[in-house]
Design a protein around this motif. Structure first.
Motif, mmCIF file in Angstrom:
data_model
loop_
_atom_site.group_PDB
_atom_site.id
_atom_site.type_symbol
_atom_site.label_atom_id
_atom_site.label_comp_id
_atom_site.label_asym_id
_atom_site.label_seq_id
_atom_site.Cartn_x
_atom_site.Cartn_y
_atom_site.Cartn_z
ATOM 1 N N GLU A 96 3.628 56.118 -0.033
ATOM 2 C CA GLU A 96 2.291 55.603 0.671
ATOM 3 C C GLU A 96 2.834 54.855 1.603
ATOM 4 O OE1 GLU A 96 3.237 54.828 -2.971
ATOM 5 O OE2 GLU A 96 1.682 56.945 -3.399
ATOM 6 N N SER A 97 1.422 54.230 2.417
ATOM 7 C CA SER A 97 1.239 54.021 3.347
ATOM 8 C C SER A 97 2.111 52.221 3.633
ATOM 9 C CB SER A 97 0.425 52.714 4.013
ATOM 10 O OG SER A 97 0.581 52.296 4.483
ATOM 11 N N HIS A 98 1.968 51.384 2.488
ATOM 12 C CA HIS A 98 2.510 50.130 1.993
ATOM 13 C C HIS A 98 3.378 50.316 0.399
ATOM 14 C CE1 HIS A 98 0.472 49.138 4.583
ATOM 15 N NE2 HIS A 98 0.523 47.960 4.690
ATOM 16 N N ILE A 158 -13.027 45.355 10.557
ATOM 17 C CA ILE A 158 -11.935 45.729 10.374
ATOM 18 C C ILE A 158 -10.171 45.126 11.071
ATOM 19 C CG2 ILE A 158 -9.982 47.712 9.743
ATOM 20 C CD1 ILE A 158 -12.180 49.340 9.032
ATOM 21 N N LYS A 159 -9.731 43.839 10.495
ATOM 22 C CA LYS A 159 -8.171 43.633 11.613
ATOM 23 C C LYS A 159 -7.474 44.202 11.415
ATOM 24 C CE LYS A 159 -10.426 39.216 10.733
ATOM 25 N NZ LYS A 159 -11.605 40.059 9.818
ATOM 26 N N GLY A 160 -6.766 43.381 11.673
ATOM 27 C CA GLY A 160 -4.353 44.345 11.547
ATOM 28 C C GLY A 160 -4.189 45.527 12.985
ATOM 29 N N HIS A 211 2.491 44.561 5.437
ATOM 30 C CA HIS A 211 1.567 43.061 5.558
ATOM 31 C C HIS A 211 0.778 43.337 4.652
ATOM 32 C CE1 HIS A 211 3.193 41.705 9.723
ATOM 33 N NE2 HIS A 211 3.986 42.223 9.034
ATOM 34 N N SER A 212 1.023 43.441 3.514
ATOM 35 C CA SER A 212 0.312 43.898 2.595
ATOM 36 C C SER A 212 -0.966 43.267 2.526
ATOM 37 C CB SER A 212 0.336 43.654 1.045
ATOM 38 O OG SER A 212 1.369 44.329 0.989
ATOM 39 N N ASP A 268 -4.655 53.559 -4.194
ATOM 40 C CA ASP A 268 -3.675 52.260 -3.626
ATOM 41 C C ASP A 268 -4.426 51.714 -2.986
ATOM 42 O OD1 ASP A 268 -1.466 50.489 -1.903
ATOM 43 O OD2 ASP A 268 0.089 51.804 -3.061
ATOM 44 N N PRO A 269 -4.846 50.633 -1.784
ATOM 45 C CA PRO A 269 -5.843 50.397 -0.748
ATOM 46 C C PRO A 269 -4.583 49.960 0.429
ATOM 47 C CG PRO A 269 -5.657 48.448 -2.561
ATOM 48 C CD PRO A 269 -4.886 49.765 -3.439
ATOM 49 N N ARG A 270 -2.949 49.872 -0.208
ATOM 50 C CA ARG A 270 -3.061 48.668 0.740
ATOM 51 C C ARG A 270 -2.283 49.649 1.899
ATOM 52 N NH1 ARG A 270 2.322 47.838 -2.026
ATOM 53 N NH2 ARG A 270 1.714 49.648 -3.559
ATOM 54 N N GLY A 271 -3.685 49.113 2.650
ATOM 55 C CA GLY A 271 -2.574 50.246 3.967
ATOM 56 C C GLY A 271 -3.618 51.356 4.054
#
Lengths: 365, 365, 365, 365
Positions: free
Chosen positions: C17-19, C321-323, C91-92, C119-122
Motif C-alpha cells: 500500500e501507499s503508506h 485535497i492538500k498534499g 506522511h500519514s 487503508d485510507p493512507r494515501g
C-alpha cells in the motif's frame, strides 16, 4: 502458472531460497475483516522451526515473520498480505561441494536438467525451508476457518516402524511431545528409533495425519477440483511426500462395498453418517463428517553415510553429507500439512461461495 | 475454475451427465501439426466401455466419438478440439427412487448440499461416465507424447485381496485379459473374487498401477505444480480413488535414507539412477527414470444388498440398488488413469517449455 | 484470482500500500539463465519516481529495489524473483480526514463498498504507488525481450490539449524532457498547461503511446487471449486509464475497408505489410509489424480546489485535497505502460512456445 | 490457458470453426437453481444471426442451439452447460483460393505463422462465427444477472460517419431497426452509407455502445482484474475491435480534474454521484452508477474490390473476395458486446462473493 502459486481465490505465492536473504509469501484474496497480526502467524512458524527437540536440525533461525501489507488497524483489508521471514543463520560455506555433486534423493540433478542453472546453497528453492511461506499463509487460513467453527489438526502418525496406537490416540498429547505424536508411548519409542538412526548416520521415514472438524457439507467441486483431489495436490506438493490417503485410503482396495459404504441415518433430525470410511468426502465434496487425511514422507535424503553419486561434469564419487539435518521429516512437516489443508479448504469454500444462485442473490441484494 | 477444467496450456474441459443426451470434452491448447482422427480416440473409449467382460456393467453404449472441431485435413490446427459421445442406452426409469434417496458411498447427498438441485439419473454429473471425456482427451495426449518417445501404460494392480505378482508382471498380458491385469494367474483368481462378490450382491476394491517410460528429466515445476503433485490431483480426481502413491509410496515411511535414496551412477557417460524407489521424480521434477504411480479404488458403492440410508426429506429407509453395476472399478478405470497421466505430463511439458531462456530463444529466432 | 496477479506462465503478483512499510512484486516463471541484478531494475523505478520535474509530486522516495530471491551468481534460476521497495517518506498525518471522506474520482467509496474496510493512507492499495511492483517486474520482462531483439518504448503522446506532432516525433527526445514527450516543442507547451493547472488548483488529462519493435509474427492466442485483448486488460488495469487503442484505434470506425486493410507485399522475399493501420496485430496475433498502442489517462483526481462530496457516515461536505499531487498522470505512467506491455508480450510468448508440435519436439529431444 | 476460455469461476470455453460441423461453448460454474431452456438462448443467437437485414450476409444459418448438459427439469444444476450450434449452410467451395492467399486485414497470415497449419474455410477459428458460443453463454449470464435487477443493453453507436445523436437516444428504437441504432434518423442515414459501400465494393467501420443498469457498487477487483480491465479484455477479444472506452473514454485526456471528477452527494440518504464521467467505475470497482462502455470496430476486411496481397508460397497477387460478407460489423456484434459484458460482470460478482469475511460467514453458517 510457473508453480509457485496455489489457489484460485485465496491464492498464495511463495518465494525464497534456503540461503538467500529472506523467504516469504504473498497471500492474495484473503477476505477483508479478519483481525490479524504477526502474533497469529508466529506460533505456526515456531512449530515448523528447527531446534525444537534433540532430533531436529541445530540450525537456529528465529523465523520471525514481518507482515508488510494487507492489514490496517489490525484487520485484513482484502489487499494482498505480504509476509517475509529473513534468513539469519545461513552457513553457506557448508555447501561448497554440493554445487557440483548431485545428492541422492535430492532435486539437485533435476533442477539442473530443467533450468540449466541452480542455487546450490542448502537446496536453494527445493529446500524444506520453502515451506515457511506456506505455514505463514496457512496460519491465516486456519484463523479464518476457526471463525466458522472449522479446526484443522495435524499430527505425526508414525516414525519409522512406530505408529500411533489408535487406542491411545490423544490430540492434546500431540502438542506436548517434540515429535507431535498423539500417543506418549509411541513418542518414546520414536526417541529410540531416531537415536539409532542418528548413531547409524541414517534417517527414517514417517507419516502425518490430519483431521478437520466442523467442516460443513458441500465444500469441493465436482470433477477436477474435488476436495480430495486438491488436497492430494496440496499435500503431495510438500517435499518428500510420496503418498496421500483420504479416509481409509489404500485399505479400501481390499475392502467390500458393504463394509466400505458409510450408511446414512438421522440424528436429531439431521442427516449423518454412521461410519466414516470415506474420510469426509463423497464425490469430492465434503459430507459433514470429519475430514481424514494421511501423508507419507520419505526418510530425510541428507544422510552422513557415504553414498555413491556423480558430479555435474560426470564423475562418479562418494559423498558424505555433513551439516545440520533432521533424521526424520514428519514432525517438522506436521504444521505444513495443517497449513496446506487449511489453505485448500478455504480456497474451495471461496470458489464455491456462489455455487447456488440463492447464495449469490443473498450477497448482492 | 468451477472444476470441470484441468491443465494450464493443454487444457481439458469435460461436460455431460450419465443420462443426458451426450457427454464430451473440449481440448484447448493441443499443439498444431499432430495427425489425428477419431480412429486414434475410439480404441481408448472402447477400453473404458462397459460390456467388455462378464463382470462389467451390461449397459451397452457404443461410445462412438465424434470430433467436431480443431482438425483440418487430418491434422490438429491448434484450435480447440471438441469431442462428443452421444448417450444411446439410458434407462432413466431405473433411477426413479434415487431422486429422493441418498445412496451410501455416492455423491447424491453432497451434491444436494452444495447445489440444492441435482440430476439424479445415473449419478448425473458424478457418474463414472463423466470419464469418457477424460479418456478421449487422454488419447490425444498419449498420441502426442508417443511422437516424443513417451509411453504411458496403466494396468490393474489388484482386485480385492488378489495382487499382481511382481515375478509374473507382464504388461503384454494386461491387454489380453478382461481385468487388464499384467499377470494371467492373478486375473484368474480375480474371476473368482468377482464371481463371489456378484453372488453376495457385494463389490470389491481394487488398485491401478501406471508406468511412464521415455520421460525426459526436467518435467514438473518446483513447489505447488510438482509433477507428482499434479498427478496426485489428476488421479485423486477420478471418482472412487482414495489414495495415490508415487514410487514406493507408503512404504517409504518405514524405510531408511540409506535404503530409500536412489544412488546416481554413469551409464555410457549418461547420468542414471541405480534404483528407482522415488518412482521417477526428485523434488517434483522427472529424473529420467520410469515414472511409477498407483491409485487405489474403493469398492463399487452401488450394491444390491439392502443398505440403511435416508431420503432427501428425512426418512430412514432400506435401499437395494438395482440396475447394471460393475462389482469392481479398477479395470474400467485403467484407461482413465492412463488418460489423466498423459494429460498431466503433456501439460507440464508445455508449461515448462520455456523454463530456460535458451529454449525460448530457440523457438523465437 | 483475487486480482493481484497477472500472467499465465510469466506471472507477476504485486503487493503493498501507499503508506505501508513496503511494496513489492513476486515474478514467477521467469526463464532461467538471464543475467539480472538490481542495476537492471533501478533505472525503470527511477523513471517512475516522483520528483523528476517541477510538475511531479514533491514526495521524495528513493524507491530502491532489493532483490530477495531467484538470482544466483547474477543469473536468474527459474525460481520466483521477489523484489521489495521500502517506503521511506510516508506522511500519514496528511491523510487523517480522508479516512472518512470519499474523494471524488478516487476508489475510497468503492473499496469501502467492496471490502467494508480500507487503508485510507494515501489511497492504500488503490494508490498509483502500487505500480512500483509492475515497473520492477516490467524491467525484467523488457530485459529478457531485448535478448531476442524486441524493444518496448512508451512516451507521453498528449498532455491536456497538447499532442505530439507526428512530423516532429522523435523517441530520443522523449528521454530528454521531463514529460517524456517525443517532441520538444510539445513538451514546452505542456509546461505552460501544467503551470496553468497548478495555478488553478486543477489537473489535466493525458495520453501515452507505446511502440514495440522486433516482435516476431505469431505472438498472441486466438479468441480470448488475443495479444491486443491481453494488452487492453494490462493497460486498462493501470489506474486512471479510461481508453485503450490498438493501431488506428477509434479512427477505424470511420474508415473504410479499402483504406483500413494493410496490403501484403514481398520485401526481399519476406512477407511484409505496406501499411500498419492494424497496429501490428491480425486476429489477435502479432503480424511482424510494429505494435502500436495508446492509453488515455484521466486528469489526476486529487485537486486542491474545493469539491462537493460525502463522508462515510453520510454527511455532505466540501473537500480540498492538500498534499503532494502531480497535476497530470501520463508522464509518470509512461514506464508503467512500458512495463505492462513487456510483461504481456513475454507471457504470451511463453504460453505460445509450444503452439506447434515441432517446437515442443525441438525442446524435448 | 490456450485462449479459448474466459472467466475464473463463471468460465466459458468456446470451440468450433466457421465451416466445421458445429460450433459451441461449455459454460462451467453457472450457479445452480437458474431456470433455463433453449428458449432463453435462442433469441440472443437470432440477434447475432446473418440475414436480419438487406445489409447482413446472405448466409442463412438457422443457428439453432442445443443444450446438451447442465440442466435438469428446466433448472441449472451447477454442472457445465454444453451448447452446440450445428453448421448447416457451409459453402466451402467458395473458399478454395483462400487456402493459399493471405487476405489483407484477416488472420490468415498470422495463424500460419503461429501454428504452421490452418483451416482456411471461411476464416476457420478466426471467423466471426466463433462468437455464437460467446452469445449463447452470454444469454445465460444476462438471464442470471436479470434475476438480480441488472440489465445489459448494447446498441450500434455509429456506422461510418453517422453517429447516434444523444438528443434522440432511445434504447427501445435500437430493437426496432435492423442496425440496432437507438436513433431512427441515424439508422436511416446508415442505410445510405451501407448502400454506398456495397455499390463501391467496400465496407465501413462502426462502433457499439453498452449500458449496464442496476449494477451494485463493489464489483471488480483491485489491480489487474479491475472491472474495466476485464471488460477491456472481453471487448477487445471480439474480432475487429480496435479500441475500448469506459465512461468518457478518450475525452478524459483533454479534460480537467474539476470537470472530470464526479462529485458525490446524498440522495434519499444514499450515496450517489452527480455526474458519471467515470462510466460507473472507480479504481476498477463498480460505483453504483450505470456502467458505460464503447467498442470500436474496423471495417469488414472482406471486400470485393481487388486488393494487393501475397500467397503462402510467396507470390504477389491481386485478390477480389467473393462471397457473402456484411459491409459493416457493428450491428451484428451488438449482441456479442452484450454477451461479453454480461459474462465479465457475472464472473467478477462470483469471484468477489467472499471479498468480505461476513459474506463468507453468511453463506457457510
Amino acid at each position: 502458472m510457473a508453480g509457485s502459486s496455489f489457489g484460485t481465490i485465496f491464492t498464495i505465492t511463495t518465494w525464497g531460497e534456503s540461503h538467500g536473504p529472506a523467504l516469504g509469501v504473498v497471500v492474495d484474496g484473503c477476505p477483508a475483516g479478519l483481525p490479524l497480526s504477526a502474533e497469529d502467524i508466529q506460533p505456526y512458524l515456531d512449530r515448523r522451526r528447527p531446534g525444537q527437540s534433540a532430533f531436529t536440525t541445530q540450525r537456529n533461525e528465529a523465523d520471525a515473520v514481518r507482515i508488510l501489507s494487507g492489514i490496517y488497524e489490525g484487520v485484513t483489508t482484502g489487499a494482498p498480505i505480504s509476509m517475509m521471514i529473513e534468513n539469519t543463520d545461513q552457513h553457506s560455506s557448508d555447501y561448497g561441494e554440493l554445487a557440483y555433486t548431485y545428492r541422492p534423493g535430492h532435486a539437485d540433478y533435476t533442477f539442473d536438467q530443467k533450468f540449466g542453472v541452480r542455487d546450490p546453497r542448502g537446496g536453494g528453492r527445493s529446500s524444506g525451508r520453502e515451506t515457511v511461506g506456506r505455514v505463514a499463509a496457512g496460519a491465516i487460513a486456519a484463523k479464518l476457518l476457526s471463525t466458522m467453527g472449522i479446526t484443522v489438526s495435524a499430527y505425526t502418525a508414525s516414525i519409522g516402524q512406530v505408529s500411533v496406537d489408535p487406542a491411545r490416540f490423544d490430540l492434546e498429547e500431540a502438542r506436548k511431545n517434540p515429535h507431535y505424536m498423539p500417543d506418549a508411548l509411541a513418542a518414546k519409542k520414536a526417541d529410540m528409533i531416531l537415536e539409532k538412526a542418528r548413531t547409524e548416520l541414517n534417517s527414517v521415514g514417517s507419516s502425518v495425519g490430519c483431521i478437520v472438524t466442523g467442516l460443513p457439507a458441500g465444500i469441493g467441486n465436482p470433477v477436477f477440483d474435488k476436495l480430495d483431489a486438491k488436497l492430494a495436490q496440496a499435500l503431495m506438493s510438500i517435499g518428500a511426500v510420496k503418498a496421500v490417503e483420504v479416509g481409509d485410503g489404500i485399505a479400501v482396495s481390499s475392502s467390500s462395498g458393504s463394509l466400505n459404504n458409510d450408511p446414512f441415518r438421522l440424528e436429531n433430525g439431521e442427516i449423518k453418517k454412521i461410519a466414516n470410511h470415506a474420510g469426509g468426502t463423497l464425490g469430492g465434496i465434503s459430507d459433514g463428517s470429519d475430514l481424514i487425511l494421511h501423508a507419507y514422507f520419505k526418510p530425510t535424503p541428507s544422510i552422513a553415510q557415504p553414498q555413491n553419486t556423480v558430479t555435474k561434469d560426470g564423475k562418479e564419487v562418494s559423498l558424505s553429507i555433513k551439516g545440520r539435518h533432521d533424521p526424520v521429516i514428519g514432525p517438522r512437516a506436521v504444521v505444513v500439512v495443517e497449513a496446506m489443508t487449511a489453505i485448500t479448504i478455504l480456497d474451495l469454500m471461496m470458489t464455491g461461495a456462489s455455487a447456488k444462485l440463492s447464495n449469490l442473490q443473498k450477497i448482492y441484494s
